[in-house]
Write an enzyme that holds these catalytic residues in place. Structure first.
Site, mmCIF file in Angstrom:
data_model
loop_
_atom_site.group_PDB
_atom_site.id
_atom_site.type_symbol
_atom_site.label_atom_id
_atom_site.label_comp_id
_atom_site.label_asym_id
_atom_site.label_seq_id
_atom_site.Cartn_x
_atom_site.Cartn_y
_atom_site.Cartn_z
ATOM 1 N N SER A 1 0.836 -1.199 0.000
ATOM 2 C CA SER A 1 0.000 0.000 0.000
ATOM 3 C C SER A 1 0.874 1.253 0.000
ATOM 4 C CB SER A 1 -0.929 -0.019 1.212
ATOM 5 O OG SER A 1 -0.219 -0.371 2.375
ATOM 6 N N PHE B 1 11.733 14.271 10.378
ATOM 7 C CA PHE B 1 10.594 13.374 10.655
ATOM 8 C C PHE B 1 10.876 12.463 11.849
ATOM 9 C CE2 PHE B 1 9.292 13.299 5.902
ATOM 10 C CZ PHE B 1 8.650 14.510 6.064
ATOM 11 N N HIS C 1 3.780 -1.033 3.782
ATOM 12 C CA HIS C 1 3.021 0.213 3.577
ATOM 13 C C HIS C 1 4.057 1.318 3.363
ATOM 14 C CE1 HIS C 1 -0.291 3.093 4.066
ATOM 15 N NE2 HIS C 1 0.505 3.801 4.831
ATOM 16 N N GLU D 1 0.982 5.528 0.773
ATOM 17 C CA GLU D 1 0.341 6.633 1.506
ATOM 18 C C GLU D 1 0.651 7.974 0.848
ATOM 19 O OE1 GLU D 1 0.508 6.419 5.817
ATOM 20 O OE2 GLU D 1 1.163 8.502 5.836
ATOM 21 N N ASP E 1 -1.296 14.289 16.812
ATOM 22 C CA ASP E 1 -0.324 14.757 17.816
ATOM 23 C C ASP E 1 -0.959 15.791 18.729
ATOM 24 O OD1 ASP E 1 1.856 13.198 17.179
ATOM 25 O OD2 ASP E 1 2.462 14.540 15.547
HETATM 26 P P1 FAD Z 1 -3.187 6.881 20.579
HETATM 27 O O1 FAD Z 1 -3.490 5.485 20.182
HETATM 28 O O2 FAD Z 1 -4.238 7.617 21.308
HETATM 29 O O3 FAD Z 1 -1.842 6.824 21.464
HETATM 30 C C1 FAD Z 1 -1.189 8.009 21.921
HETATM 31 C C2 FAD Z 1 -0.489 7.696 23.250
HETATM 32 O O4 FAD Z 1 -1.450 7.408 24.271
HETATM 33 C C3 FAD Z 1 0.422 6.474 23.215
HETATM 34 O O5 FAD Z 1 1.471 6.729 24.111
HETATM 35 C C4 FAD Z 1 -0.467 5.341 23.729
HETATM 36 O O6 FAD Z 1 0.279 4.289 24.330
HETATM 37 C C5 FAD Z 1 -1.340 6.054 24.753
HETATM 38 N N1 FAD Z 1 -2.719 5.551 24.795
HETATM 39 C C6 FAD Z 1 -3.448 5.036 23.767
HETATM 40 N N2 FAD Z 1 -4.699 4.764 24.169
HETATM 41 C C7 FAD Z 1 -4.780 5.131 25.478
HETATM 42 C C8 FAD Z 1 -5.828 5.121 26.433
HETATM 43 N N3 FAD Z 1 -7.062 4.684 26.120
HETATM 44 N N4 FAD Z 1 -5.577 5.604 27.692
HETATM 45 C C9 FAD Z 1 -4.325 6.067 28.029
HETATM 46 N N5 FAD Z 1 -3.291 6.081 27.151
HETATM 47 C C10 FAD Z 1 -3.515 5.629 25.887
HETATM 48 N N6 FAD Z 1 -1.124 12.025 12.324
HETATM 49 C C11 FAD Z 1 -1.937 12.904 11.672
HETATM 50 O O7 FAD Z 1 -2.170 14.012 12.157
HETATM 51 N N7 FAD Z 1 -2.540 12.557 10.475
HETATM 52 C C12 FAD Z 1 -2.361 11.336 9.900
HETATM 53 O O8 FAD Z 1 -2.916 11.064 8.832
HETATM 54 C C13 FAD Z 1 -1.509 10.389 10.562
HETATM 55 N N8 FAD Z 1 -1.306 9.157 10.046
HETATM 56 C C14 FAD Z 1 -0.530 8.248 10.723
HETATM 57 C C15 FAD Z 1 -0.386 6.961 10.211
HETATM 58 C C16 FAD Z 1 0.394 5.995 10.880
HETATM 59 C C17 FAD Z 1 0.523 4.613 10.306
HETATM 60 C C18 FAD Z 1 1.061 6.368 12.083
HETATM 61 C C19 FAD Z 1 1.931 5.365 12.787
HETATM 62 C C20 FAD Z 1 0.915 7.657 12.604
HETATM 63 C C21 FAD Z 1 0.117 8.607 11.954
HETATM 64 N N9 FAD Z 1 -0.092 9.893 12.452
HETATM 65 C C22 FAD Z 1 -0.896 10.789 11.800
HETATM 66 C C23 FAD Z 1 0.596 10.327 13.692
HETATM 67 C C24 FAD Z 1 -0.273 10.114 14.960
HETATM 68 O O9 FAD Z 1 -1.397 10.964 14.914
HETATM 69 C C25 FAD Z 1 0.589 10.442 16.179
HETATM 70 O O10 FAD Z 1 1.597 9.489 16.314
HETATM 71 C C26 FAD Z 1 -0.169 10.661 17.490
HETATM 72 O O11 FAD Z 1 0.718 11.269 18.433
HETATM 73 C C27 FAD Z 1 -0.700 9.394 18.143
HETATM 74 O O12 FAD Z 1 -1.753 8.881 17.446
HETATM 75 P P2 FAD Z 1 -2.357 7.441 17.858
HETATM 76 O O13 FAD Z 1 -3.566 7.212 17.074
HETATM 77 O O14 FAD Z 1 -1.319 6.406 17.858
HETATM 78 O O15 FAD Z 1 -2.770 7.770 19.386
#
Ligand code: FAD
Length: 289
Positions: free
Chosen positions: A15, A216, A266, A17, A109
């Site tokens: 895939s 990055f 990916h 991106e 973030d």
């Molecule tokens: P979460 O899953 O919420 O995790 C964030 C932190 O909180 C981690 O330390 C985790 O261990 C902890 N955590 C998770 N769930 C809980 C909970 N329920 N209670 C307490 N702690 C918890 N960013 C963008 O803005 N746009 C994008 O399109 C984008 N695409 C991405 C694609 C991929 C494949 C990846 C790996 C990252 C991408 N990101 C993107 C970056 C991402 O938004 C950041 O890394 C962000 O800081 C964390 O997102 P997350 O969904 O992993 O968060």
């Protein structure tokens, strides 16, 4: 088609991106690059979504265009930080109407000052995933971090929350970029020990611009091994050599991942097709099927 259905027929997925173009020049470049990458018949493509807000509409437009005009299975990234529940419901409805069946659900973030004072109904991707899951309209991906997310105290905590995202309804994981395959395989092993059985697809970022990748990696917490740093430091002002080394390293990385059982690749294409085409076409056919 839902990505979870693609998994039923393919052991590996490939895939690409993209991010939404920000100006006229980048619209043209993206068109050319998507065209080149289309020839590789990817399993699906994905389009990022700016958690900060500036490109969200463009992101949905691009998803709609690739899915419905070009006809490729497309996954919309979607972030929930800064969002309220009614915006999320409206956005998901918008995607359903446009026949988008795949989502990469993320938190986004945090602002530099942290989560205090944020006007958001969501603190984590795991708050968003069950809402999308309940609509029964999407295959859902979530993010994984082979080196741990920057906010996590340790890997066990990070994997625990990744498992929670799966339990809330994520169908697969795509990882953050990494440059040492052992980190990926250790991460997969930890995940399996934590009873995560879903696919964990490695995210590949070819290093073709060392300064940019350094930026990055600082932002994402990924590390570049010393052996790789030493290859790039002396050639960082020589784009041709940098490109050649970066592509060679990425080919090595991808072949090793696939030989050791990764369920596909990916590519973070950065909207440039050349490196991804060069890398993908150097992978022996037997490994890519
Ligand atoms: P979460 O899953 O919420 O995790 C964030 C932190 O909180 C981690 O330390 C985790 O261990 C902890 N955590 C998770 N769930 C809980 C909970 N329920 N209670 C307490 N702690 C918890 N960013 C963008 O803005 N746009 C994008 O399109 C984008 N695409 C991405 C694609 C991929 C494949 C990846 C790996 C990252 C991408 N990101 C993107 C970056 C991402 O938004 C950041 O890394 C962000 O800081 C964390 O997102 P997350 O969904 O992993 O968060």
């Amino acid at each position: 088609m839902r990505i979870s259905e693609i998994f039923e027929y393919h052991n590996k997925t490939f895939s690409f991106e993209f991010f939404p173009p920000r100006n006229y020049q980048s619209i043209l470049e993206l068109g050319i690059n998507v065209g080149q990458l289309l020839k590789l018949s990817p399993s699906f493509v994905s389009v990022t979504y700016g958690a900060g807000g500036s490109t969200q509409e463009l992101s949905f437009d691009l998803v709609d265009y690739i899915q419905n005009k070009i006809g490729l299975t497309t996954m919309a990234h979607y972030t929930c930080i800064n969002a309220n529940k009614s915006k999320v419901e409206q956005d998901l409805e918008y995607l359903i109407v446009r026949k988008i069946e795949n989502l990469m659900l993320l938190r986004g973030d945090l602002p530099a000052e942290g989560s205090d004072g944020l006007d958001s109904d969501f603190l984590h991707a795991s708050d968003l995933i069950p809402i999308a899951r309940s609509l029964d309209a999407f295959s859902i991906g979530a993010a994984g971090y082979p080196e741990g997310h920057q906010e996590s105290r340790n890997m066990d905590e990070d994997v625990k929350w990744m498992k929670y995202k799966i339990d809330q309804g994520a169908d697969f994981i795509i990882t953050q970029m990494f440059f040492d395959n052992d980190l990926y395989f250790d991460f997969v092993e930890r995940a399996r020990k934590a009873n995560i059985t879903k696919r964990i697809i490695p995210g590949i970022m070819p290093i073709t611009n060392y300064k940019q990748i350094n930026k990055f990696t600082k932002m994402s917490g990924a590390t570049i091994p010393d052996a790789i740093v030493q290859k790039f430091e002396p050639v960082q002002d020589d784009p041709k050599t940098m490109y050649r080394i970066g592509v060679e390293l990425a080919i090595e990385q991808c072949i090793d991942l696939l030989k050791r059982g990764a369920p596909g690749l990916h590519f973070y294409t950065l909207n440039k097709s050349r490196a991804t085409v060069d890398i993908y076409s150097s992978i022996p056919h037997g490994l890519s099927t």
